[in-house]
Write a protein that holds these residues in place. Structure first.
Motif, mmCIF file in Angstrom:
data_model
loop_
_atom_site.group_PDB
_atom_site.id
_atom_site.type_symbol
_atom_site.label_atom_id
_atom_site.label_comp_id
_atom_site.label_asym_id
_atom_site.label_seq_id
_atom_site.Cartn_x
_atom_site.Cartn_y
_atom_site.Cartn_z
ATOM 1 N N ASN A 161 0.854 -1.182 0.000
ATOM 2 C CA ASN A 161 0.000 0.000 0.000
ATOM 3 C C ASN A 161 0.892 1.235 0.000
ATOM 4 N N ASP A 162 0.320 2.399 0.241
ATOM 5 C CA ASP A 162 1.103 3.643 0.204
ATOM 6 C C ASP A 162 2.175 3.700 1.281
ATOM 7 N N GLN A 163 2.048 2.877 2.316
ATOM 8 C CA GLN A 163 2.992 2.935 3.433
ATOM 9 C C GLN A 163 3.936 1.747 3.513
ATOM 10 N N LEU A 164 3.506 0.596 3.033
ATOM 11 C CA LEU A 164 4.259 -0.644 3.244
ATOM 12 C C LEU A 164 4.723 -1.254 1.928
ATOM 13 N N SER A 165 6.021 -1.626 1.880
ATOM 14 C CA SER A 165 6.570 -2.353 0.734
ATOM 15 C C SER A 165 7.315 -3.586 1.233
ATOM 16 N N LEU A 166 7.413 -4.573 0.356
ATOM 17 C CA LEU A 166 7.969 -5.876 0.735
ATOM 18 C C LEU A 166 8.907 -6.366 -0.357
ATOM 19 N N GLU A 167 10.011 -7.014 0.045
ATOM 20 C CA GLU A 167 10.874 -7.703 -0.916
ATOM 21 C C GLU A 167 11.289 -9.041 -0.341
ATOM 22 N N LEU A 168 11.143 -10.090 -1.151
ATOM 23 C CA LEU A 168 11.605 -11.430 -0.808
ATOM 24 C C LEU A 168 12.752 -11.783 -1.731
ATOM 25 N N GLY A 169 13.801 -12.401 -1.194
ATOM 26 C CA GLY A 169 14.948 -12.735 -2.014
ATOM 27 C C GLY A 169 15.470 -14.127 -1.745
ATOM 28 N N VAL A 170 15.909 -14.790 -2.793
ATOM 29 C CA VAL A 170 16.610 -16.071 -2.700
ATOM 30 C C VAL A 170 17.879 -15.931 -3.524
ATOM 31 N N LEU A 171 19.032 -15.885 -2.861
ATOM 32 C CA LEU A 171 20.316 -15.692 -3.524
ATOM 33 C C LEU A 171 21.168 -16.935 -3.321
ATOM 34 N N THR A 172 21.624 -17.521 -4.398
ATOM 35 C CA THR A 172 22.335 -18.795 -4.302
ATOM 36 C C THR A 172 23.849 -18.660 -4.433
ATOM 37 N N LYS A 173 24.309 -17.683 -5.232
ATOM 38 C CA LYS A 173 25.744 -17.531 -5.463
ATOM 39 C C LYS A 173 26.109 -16.054 -5.561
ATOM 40 N N TYR A 174 27.424 -15.788 -5.490
ATOM 41 C CA TYR A 174 27.918 -14.417 -5.549
ATOM 42 C C TYR A 174 29.169 -14.373 -6.410
ATOM 43 N N SER A 175 29.266 -13.342 -7.251
ATOM 44 C CA SER A 175 30.469 -13.101 -8.043
ATOM 45 C C SER A 175 31.151 -11.866 -7.485
ATOM 46 N N ALA A 176 32.292 -12.051 -6.848
ATOM 47 C CA ALA A 176 32.993 -10.946 -6.181
ATOM 48 C C ALA A 176 33.506 -9.940 -7.200
ATOM 49 N N ARG A 177 33.855 -8.766 -6.711
ATOM 50 C CA ARG A 177 34.308 -7.668 -7.583
ATOM 51 C C ARG A 177 35.574 -8.040 -8.347
ATOM 52 N N ASP A 179 36.368 -11.247 -9.389
ATOM 53 C CA ASP A 179 36.183 -12.616 -9.858
ATOM 54 C C ASP A 179 35.234 -12.603 -11.047
ATOM 55 N N ASP A 180 35.445 -13.522 -11.990
ATOM 56 C CA ASP A 180 34.563 -13.599 -13.156
ATOM 57 C C ASP A 180 33.613 -14.793 -13.072
ATOM 58 N N GLN A 181 33.577 -15.457 -11.920
ATOM 59 C CA GLN A 181 32.719 -16.616 -11.732
ATOM 60 C C GLN A 181 31.764 -16.396 -10.567
ATOM 61 N N PHE A 182 30.601 -17.051 -10.632
ATOM 62 C CA PHE A 182 29.682 -17.078 -9.503
ATOM 63 C C PHE A 182 30.023 -18.282 -8.626
ATOM 64 N N LYS A 183 30.171 -18.038 -7.332
ATOM 65 C CA LYS A 183 30.529 -19.102 -6.397
ATOM 66 C C LYS A 183 29.580 -19.099 -5.209
ATOM 67 N N LYS A 184 29.577 -20.201 -4.461
ATOM 68 C CA LYS A 184 28.715 -20.302 -3.299
ATOM 69 C C LYS A 184 29.046 -19.221 -2.278
ATOM 70 N N ASP A 197 24.503 -23.079 0.958
ATOM 71 C CA ASP A 197 23.740 -23.404 -0.243
ATOM 72 C C ASP A 197 22.844 -22.262 -0.680
ATOM 73 N N GLY A 198 22.784 -21.174 0.126
ATOM 74 C CA GLY A 198 21.993 -20.042 -0.325
ATOM 75 C C GLY A 198 21.501 -19.162 0.795
ATOM 76 N N MET A 199 21.032 -17.993 0.412
ATOM 77 C CA MET A 199 20.542 -16.979 1.348
ATOM 78 C C MET A 199 19.085 -16.661 1.010
ATOM 79 N N ASN A 200 18.225 -16.726 2.014
ATOM 80 C CA ASN A 200 16.823 -16.338 1.872
ATOM 81 C C ASN A 200 16.563 -15.134 2.767
ATOM 82 N N TYR A 201 15.929 -14.097 2.219
ATOM 83 C CA TYR A 201 15.702 -12.915 3.053
ATOM 84 C C TYR A 201 14.344 -12.284 2.785
ATOM 85 N N ILE A 202 13.921 -11.479 3.747
ATOM 86 C CA ILE A 202 12.707 -10.691 3.620
ATOM 87 C C ILE A 202 13.003 -9.279 4.101
ATOM 88 N N ASP A 203 12.584 -8.282 3.325
ATOM 89 C CA ASP A 203 12.734 -6.869 3.689
ATOM 90 C C ASP A 203 11.351 -6.242 3.780
#
Length: 406
Positions: A161-177, A179-184, A197-203
């Protein structure tokens, strides 16, 4: 450039060209060039100095949402390719800017990243799957050196609504600044690298009123920890020239009872006064318990009230910091300067020793206003770090950037 990198770049260029033909002028393209000189000079002669000089070229594609046969469902695509080449000689030491082979002690002469994400929109809900450029209190990207570190996974953002926003995320890998590969995703504790094996989050973000905002985040990093984040931010305008911004932020991180042993909290308060072109800030940050668990791959914690060149989040550390910024728009439009001083104390080390550290940062930036140089920017950072037990250093970073949107 390696042959595999050439193939990747060509494939993405063909894909992007095809998309541009279907979406036409509604799409957004951005060309970004960065020339980066970074040098860290340690006072201790036994420690190798680090740094490099490199040039990057990146192309970003952001399609507008297109209608589908399903009513109110739209589809789009984000894509990018990033490439950097080293211009300086190989110092044979890791500098966290370009890839480094610890076995051969060689720094890569160049490297490339590429990625993309499919996005679906239904009313006020957006689903993205693929490469994720996260901006969350519990997951951030890193653009502080040369190429940008990003995630693989998916996010679902929704305006409730006008006051509340939500974000759900599932992140499995990360490519560092650097590095050219995605890794756990991983965390190293006492020399032991623990993979996840991964990161699950809610904002959750809630606007109480025009002056007060609240936020809450929770993240579960599989096999490592659970993290809670709570914040309050208040803005108050005294008059047209003067305003006060107040931030209170709190993190609580506990291990999940598996391989890691983590019990850490971060409490931060920051007060900022803006008066015309002046900005003055004062803050305090307290680590309660263990050092805050920063993840491998230089993943930053940009929502800390105090985030520096060095990490002021060691065991039991208490930090005080002062910031002064000035916008020279009335004299030299496009010029900004900032000075920040941080002092950390009560750092608990092995054997009951208490350590202290301090950092002085001087930052300047300039965006050219001339029509012929529009899009060119200069940024300079000087950092002086001193510690009672450890290695002192001076660091210089100089960036020349160019941004062209079309």
């Amino acid at each position: 450039m390696k042959a595999s990198h050439k193939t990747k770049l060509l494939s993405l260029a063909i894909l992007s060209f095809g998309l541009s033909q279907t979406a036409m002028a509604e799409d957004h393209w951005k060309l970004f060039l960065k020339n980066a000189y970074i040098d860290r000079d340690f006072d201790n002669d036994a420690v190798k100095d680090t740094g490099s000089w490199s040039q990057s070229v990146s192309l970003f594609y952001d399609s507008k949402f297109q209608d589908t046969p399903i009513d109110q469902l739209q589809i789009g695509l984000d894509a990018n390719v990033q490439y950097a080449v080293r211009l300086s000689n190989d110092k044979h030491v890791a500098d966290s800017v370009l890839p480094f082979d610890s076995a051969t002690q060689e720094q890569a002469s160049d490297y490339a990243k590429f990625g993309g994400a499919v996005k679906l929109k239904y009313k006020d809900n957006v689903l993205k799957v693929g490469e994720i450029w996260a901006d969350s209190p519990v997951a951030n990207i890193d653009a502080s050196r040369q190429l940008v570190g990003t995630y693989l996974g998916g996010t679902l953002s929704s305006v409730i609504n006008d006051q509340l926003s939500l974000e759900l995320g599932v992140l499995t890998k990360y490519s560092a600044r650097n590095d050219d590969q995605f890794k756990k995703l991983s965390y190293t504790q006492n020399g032991n690298k623990i993979q996840s094996d991964g990161m699950n989050y809610i904002d959750l973000k809630y606007r109480v009123n025009d002056q007060l905002k609240a936020a809450y985040s929770f993240v579960h990093l599989d096999n490592i920890f659970n993290k809670h984040y709570v914040s309050l931010e208040h803005n108050y305008a005294f008059n047209a020239d003067t305003s006060l911004n107040s931030k209170v932020r709190y993190y609580n991180v506990q291990d999940t009872g598996s391989q890691a042993d983590i019990d850490s909290q971060n409490i931060g308060v920051l007060e900022t006064v803006k008066y015309k072109n002046h900005t003055v800030s004062a803050g305090v940050q307290k680590i309660v318990g263990d050092a805050f668990p920063a993840l491998d791959g230089y993943i930053p914690e940009l929502y800390f009230v105090n985030w520096n060149v060095t990490g002021f989040f060691k065991k039991n550390e208490q930090t005080y910091h002062l910031i002064y910024g000035y916008n020279f728009k009335d004299y030299v439009p496009g010029l900004n300067a900032l000075v920040k001083y941080s002092y950390g104390e009560k750092i608990k080390m092995a054997g009951g020793i208490e350590n202290t550290e301090s950092e002085l940062d001087v930052i300047g930036s300039y965006s050219f206003q001339n029509e012929y140089l529009k899009g060119v920017g200069l940024q300079y950072l000087f950092a002086k770090y001193d510690t009672k037990y450890g290695n002192d250093f001076d660091e210089n970073r100089f960036f020349v950037t160019y941004t062209k949107k079309f």
